[in-house]
Design an enzyme around this catalytic site. Structure first.
Site, PDB file in Angstrom:
ATOM      1  CG  HIS A 168     124.786  24.197 -15.859  1.00  0.00           C
ATOM      2  ND1 HIS A 168     123.912  23.625 -15.065  1.00  0.00           N
ATOM      3  CD2 HIS A 168     124.856  25.583 -15.326  1.00  0.00           C
ATOM      4  CE1 HIS A 168     123.371  24.471 -14.073  1.00  0.00           C
ATOM      5  NE2 HIS A 168     124.020  25.739 -14.314  1.00  0.00           N
TER       6      HIS A 168
ATOM      7  CB  VAL B 110     121.437  20.591 -14.349  1.00  0.00           C
ATOM      8  CG1 VAL B 110     121.248  20.845 -12.953  1.00  0.00           C
ATOM      9  CG2 VAL B 110     121.665  21.419 -15.400  1.00  0.00           C
ATOM     10  CE  LYS B 111     122.337  21.913 -19.800  1.00  0.00           C
ATOM     11  NZ  LYS B 111     120.942  21.786 -20.211  1.00  0.00           N
ATOM     12  CG  HIS B 112     124.198  13.677 -19.715  1.00  0.00           C
ATOM     13  ND1 HIS B 112     123.288  14.366 -20.392  1.00  0.00           N
ATOM     14  CD2 HIS B 112     123.612  12.628 -19.319  1.00  0.00           C
ATOM     15  CE1 HIS B 112     122.174  13.790 -20.287  1.00  0.00           C
ATOM     16  NE2 HIS B 112     122.485  12.582 -19.818  1.00  0.00           N
TER      17      HIS B 112
ATOM     18  CG  HIS C  59     120.208  17.443 -21.565  1.00  0.00           C
ATOM     19  ND1 HIS C  59     120.341  17.134 -20.154  1.00  0.00           N
ATOM     20  CD2 HIS C  59     119.419  18.741 -21.528  1.00  0.00           C
ATOM     21  CE1 HIS C  59     120.249  18.067 -19.479  1.00  0.00           C
ATOM     22  NE2 HIS C  59     119.577  18.911 -20.076  1.00  0.00           N
TER      23      HIS C  59
END
Length: 100
Positions: A53, A55-57, A23
């Site tokens: 993934h 949901v990551k940056h 993150h």
């Protein structure tokens, strides 16, 4: 996270530092010499990890990336990435059909 302080502790106890930078792309801290140390650059951590993934940056659907400045760790990680299968340890047997 000030990895410089963790590096001192890790050296005292013969430990690795595995930096979770999933993150934190672009994140940094300023070390005792006044230099910016970016996440995953390998100056203080032995290994940096990033996730791809959704949901990551850095979203690529799935997967990830490992960074290191240690050649021995790099070679081991390269083998783990392919479950030990490399062109160096493959032999060709074309038999009735060929699949690479």
């Amino acid at each position: 996270v000030n990895l410089e302080q963790f590096r001192t502790l890790a050296n005292e106890h013969d430990l690795w530092i595995i930096e979770d930078a999933c993150h934190a792309p672009g994140g940094y801290f300023t070390d005792s010499k006044g230099q910016k140390q970016h996440c995953g650059n390998g100056v203080y951590a032995d290994i940096g990890i990033f996730s791809f993934h959704p949901v990551k940056h850095i979203a690529c659907g799935e997967g990830g990336m490992v960074t290191t400045n240690d050649e021995a760790l790099y070679n081991k990680l390269s083998k783990l990435r392919t479950h030990g299968i490399t062109k160096d340890n493959m032999s060709e047997n074309h038999g009735g059909w060929y699949y690479e």
